[in-house]
Scaffold this motif. Structure first.
Motif, PDB file in Angstrom:
ATOM      1  N   THR A 247       0.854  -1.177   0.000  1.00  0.00           N
ATOM      2  CA  THR A 247       0.000   0.000   0.000  1.00  0.00           C
ATOM      3  C   THR A 247       0.891   1.229   0.000  1.00  0.00           C
ATOM      4  OG1 THR A 247      -1.673  -1.172   1.284  1.00  0.00           O
ATOM      5  CG2 THR A 247      -1.834   1.229   1.227  1.00  0.00           C
ATOM      6  N   GLY A 248       0.570   2.183  -0.853  1.00  0.00           N
ATOM      7  CA  GLY A 248       1.334   3.421  -0.910  1.00  0.00           C
ATOM      8  C   GLY A 248       0.913   4.263  -2.098  1.00  0.00           C
ATOM      9  N   ALA A 249       1.379   5.483  -2.100  1.00  0.00           N
ATOM     10  CA  ALA A 249       1.093   6.393  -3.217  1.00  0.00           C
ATOM     11  C   ALA A 249       2.287   6.386  -4.160  1.00  0.00           C
ATOM     12  CB  ALA A 249       0.832   7.802  -2.690  1.00  0.00           C
ATOM     13  N   ARG A 250       2.033   6.414  -5.444  1.00  0.00           N
ATOM     14  CA  ARG A 250       3.126   6.405  -6.426  1.00  0.00           C
ATOM     15  C   ARG A 250       4.033   7.613  -6.285  1.00  0.00           C
ATOM     16  NH1 ARG A 250       3.844   2.258  -9.427  1.00  0.00           N
ATOM     17  NH2 ARG A 250       2.144   0.840  -9.838  1.00  0.00           N
ATOM     18  N   ALA A 251       3.502   8.732  -5.793  1.00  0.00           N
ATOM     19  CA  ALA A 251       4.301   9.949  -5.630  1.00  0.00           C
ATOM     20  C   ALA A 251       5.024   9.997  -4.284  1.00  0.00           C
ATOM     21  CB  ALA A 251       3.406  11.177  -5.768  1.00  0.00           C
ATOM     22  N   ALA A 252       4.807   8.986  -3.428  1.00  0.00           N
ATOM     23  CA  ALA A 252       5.391   8.985  -2.085  1.00  0.00           C
ATOM     24  C   ALA A 252       6.624   8.085  -2.004  1.00  0.00           C
ATOM     25  CB  ALA A 252       4.349   8.531  -1.072  1.00  0.00           C
ATOM     26  N   THR A 253       7.347   8.234  -0.918  1.00  0.00           N
ATOM     27  CA  THR A 253       8.524   7.408  -0.683  1.00  0.00           C
ATOM     28  C   THR A 253       8.283   6.376   0.408  1.00  0.00           C
ATOM     29  OG1 THR A 253       9.400   9.006   0.888  1.00  0.00           O
ATOM     30  CG2 THR A 253      10.156   9.182  -1.399  1.00  0.00           C
TER      31      THR A 253
ATOM     32  N   VAL B 283       9.338 -23.544  20.249  1.00  0.00           N
ATOM     33  CA  VAL B 283       8.543 -24.333  19.323  1.00  0.00           C
ATOM     34  C   VAL B 283       7.175 -23.658  19.294  1.00  0.00           C
ATOM     35  CG1 VAL B 283       7.515 -26.572  18.843  1.00  0.00           C
ATOM     36  CG2 VAL B 283       9.798 -26.427  19.847  1.00  0.00           C
ATOM     37  N   CYS B 284       6.805 -23.143  18.137  1.00  0.00           N
ATOM     38  CA  CYS B 284       5.590 -22.348  18.013  1.00  0.00           C
ATOM     39  C   CYS B 284       4.615 -23.014  17.055  1.00  0.00           C
ATOM     40  CB  CYS B 284       5.932 -20.945  17.515  1.00  0.00           C
ATOM     41  SG  CYS B 284       7.074 -20.072  18.619  1.00  0.00           S
ATOM     42  N   PRO B 285       3.305 -22.784  17.241  1.00  0.00           N
ATOM     43  CA  PRO B 285       2.318 -23.360  16.322  1.00  0.00           C
ATOM     44  C   PRO B 285       2.487 -22.788  14.913  1.00  0.00           C
ATOM     45  CG  PRO B 285       1.266 -21.835  17.852  1.00  0.00           C
ATOM     46  CD  PRO B 285       2.706 -21.956  18.273  1.00  0.00           C
ATOM     47  N   MET B 286       2.075 -23.538  13.932  1.00  0.00           N
ATOM     48  CA  MET B 286       2.212 -23.139  12.537  1.00  0.00           C
ATOM     49  C   MET B 286       1.039 -22.263  12.084  1.00  0.00           C
ATOM     50  SD  MET B 286       4.978 -24.512  11.162  1.00  0.00           S
ATOM     51  CE  MET B 286       4.628 -24.682   9.445  1.00  0.00           C
ATOM     52  N   ALA B 287       0.615 -21.315  12.912  1.00  0.00           N
ATOM     53  CA  ALA B 287      -0.487 -20.426  12.555  1.00  0.00           C
ATOM     54  C   ALA B 287       0.090 -19.113  12.043  1.00  0.00           C
ATOM     55  CB  ALA B 287      -1.371 -20.172  13.765  1.00  0.00           C
ATOM     56  N   GLY B 288      -0.502 -18.585  10.986  1.00  0.00           N
ATOM     57  CA  GLY B 288      -0.030 -17.332  10.415  1.00  0.00           C
ATOM     58  C   GLY B 288      -1.025 -16.215  10.636  1.00  0.00           C
ATOM     59  N   TYR B 289      -0.500 -15.034  10.843  1.00  0.00           N
ATOM     60  CA  TYR B 289      -1.317 -13.853  11.079  1.00  0.00           C
ATOM     61  C   TYR B 289      -0.901 -12.753  10.117  1.00  0.00           C
ATOM     62  CZ  TYR B 289      -2.537 -16.331  15.316  1.00  0.00           C
ATOM     63  OH  TYR B 289      -2.987 -17.283  16.188  1.00  0.00           O
ATOM     64  N   SER B 290      -1.855 -11.960   9.713  1.00  0.00           N
ATOM     65  CA  SER B 290      -1.550 -10.846   8.819  1.00  0.00           C
ATOM     66  C   SER B 290      -0.781  -9.786   9.606  1.00  0.00           C
ATOM     67  CB  SER B 290      -2.846 -10.264   8.262  1.00  0.00           C
ATOM     68  OG  SER B 290      -2.550  -9.229   7.364  1.00  0.00           O
ATOM     69  N   ARG B 291       0.382  -9.426   9.102  1.00  0.00           N
ATOM     70  CA  ARG B 291       1.226  -8.418   9.741  1.00  0.00           C
ATOM     71  C   ARG B 291       1.634  -7.397   8.681  1.00  0.00           C
ATOM     72  NH1 ARG B 291       3.774  -9.815  14.723  1.00  0.00           N
ATOM     73  NH2 ARG B 291       4.308  -7.621  14.679  1.00  0.00           N
ATOM     74  N   THR B 292       2.104  -6.238   9.126  1.00  0.00           N
ATOM     75  CA  THR B 292       2.558  -5.205   8.204  1.00  0.00           C
ATOM     76  C   THR B 292       3.893  -4.639   8.677  1.00  0.00           C
ATOM     77  OG1 THR B 292       1.408  -3.426   9.367  1.00  0.00           O
ATOM     78  CG2 THR B 292       0.205  -4.517   7.575  1.00  0.00           C
ATOM     79  N   ALA B 293       4.595  -4.048   7.733  1.00  0.00           N
ATOM     80  CA  ALA B 293       5.828  -3.310   8.018  1.00  0.00           C
ATOM     81  C   ALA B 293       5.885  -2.146   7.037  1.00  0.00           C
ATOM     82  CB  ALA B 293       7.058  -4.200   7.853  1.00  0.00           C
ATOM     83  N   THR B 294       6.413  -1.030   7.499  1.00  0.00           N
ATOM     84  CA  THR B 294       6.519   0.164   6.667  1.00  0.00           C
ATOM     85  C   THR B 294       7.980   0.421   6.346  1.00  0.00           C
ATOM     86  OG1 THR B 294       4.524   1.055   7.672  1.00  0.00           O
ATOM     87  CG2 THR B 294       5.951   2.627   6.566  1.00  0.00           C
ATOM     88  N   LEU B 295       8.240   0.866   5.121  1.00  0.00           N
ATOM     89  CA  LEU B 295       9.600   1.170   4.712  1.00  0.00           C
ATOM     90  C   LEU B 295       9.637   2.461   3.926  1.00  0.00           C
ATOM     91  CD1 LEU B 295      10.633  -0.387   1.478  1.00  0.00           C
ATOM     92  CD2 LEU B 295       8.665  -1.422   2.571  1.00  0.00           C
ATOM     93  N   ASN B 296      10.799   3.067   3.880  1.00  0.00           N
ATOM     94  CA  ASN B 296      11.013   4.304   3.120  1.00  0.00           C
ATOM     95  C   ASN B 296      11.904   4.017   1.927  1.00  0.00           C
ATOM     96  OD1 ASN B 296       9.567   6.139   4.853  1.00  0.00           O
ATOM     97  ND2 ASN B 296      11.202   5.824   6.334  1.00  0.00           N
TER      98      ASN B 296
END
Length: 176
Positions: free
Chosen positions: A87-93, A139-152
Motif C-alpha cells: 500500500t502506498g502512493a506512487r508519488a510517495a517514498t 517451538v511455536c504453532p504453525m499459525a499465520g497472522y496478517s502483519r505489516t511493516a513500513t519502509l522508506n
C-alpha cells in the motif's frame, strides 16, 4: 588427555572464526544473528539484487512491446518472508507491505518484530522483510497472522513495480 584439550582448542578456534566471519561492515550482525541459517541480511540483499537484475533484463527484452515477462528464479526454496500486498502512493517514498507472520510482537512468546527495507533500481523495488523473533529455540504453532511493516524508499515509487524477494515477482499495489 592431550587429544581432548586439542579438540576443545579446535572447537574454540572454530567458534571464534565463525564469530569473526559473521561480522560485516553494514553493522547488521545483530539482525543477521536473528535470521534463520541461510537467511542473513547480506544473503537477502544479494537475492534482491539478483531479482532486480532479472526484472531489469525483462524490461529491456520487452522493449517497446511493453509486456514484461519474467523468468523464474534459479533457486528452488528461496529464503525470506513473502509479501502479499503493498500500500502506498506512487508519488510517495513510504510503502506499507502486508505479509504472514506471528501473532504478536517479540516481547511475547512465539512473537516477532518486523521491519522492512528495499533494494531499488530504475524499474523496480524489491522489499525485504526482516523478523526479529522472541526466542530462536521456541517451538511455536504453525499459525499465520496478517502483519505489516513500513519502509522508506530512496525516491518516490513512480512507475516502478514492487517485487517480492522470495520469487522476484510483482506484488499488487493498492494506492492510498
Amino acid at each position: 588427555m592431550a587429544r581432548r584439550h586439542w579438540m576443545v582448542g579446535v572447537a574454540a578456534a572454530a567458534a571464534a572464526a565463525a564469530v569473526i566471519a559473521g561480522c560485516d561492515t553494514d553493522g547488521n550482525v545483530a539482525v543477521d544473528a536473528a535470521l534463520p541459517r541461510g537467511e542473513s541480511l547480506g544473503e537477502l540483499r544479494q537475492q534482491a539484487r539478483e531479482a532486480l537484475a532479472r526484472y531489469d533484463q525483462a524490461v529491456t527484452d520487452a522493449g517497446d512491446a511493453g509486456t514484461v515477462t519474467l523468468s523464474p528464479p534459479p533457486w528452488n526454496s528461496p529464503p525470506g518472508i513473502a509479501i502479499e500486498s503493498v500500500t502506498g502512493a506512487r508519488a510517495a517514498t513510504q510503502l506499507t507491505v502486508t505479509f504472514t507472520g506471528t501473532r504478536g510482537p517479540a516481547t511475547v512468546s512465539c512473537g516477532a518484530d518486523y521491519h522492512a527495507e528495499s533494494v531499488e533500481s530504475v524499474n523496480a523495488v524489491v522489499v525485504i522483510v526482516i523478523a526479529q523473533h522472541h526466542d530462536t529455540i521456541e517451538v511455536c504453532p504453525m499459525a499465520g497472522y496478517s502483519r505489516t511493516a513500513t519502509l522508506n524508499l530512496a525516491q518516490p515509487l513512480g512507475e516502478r513495480v514492487v517485487l517480492d524477494v522470495r520469487q522476484g515477482q510483482p506484488v499488487p499495489l493498492t494506492s492510498e
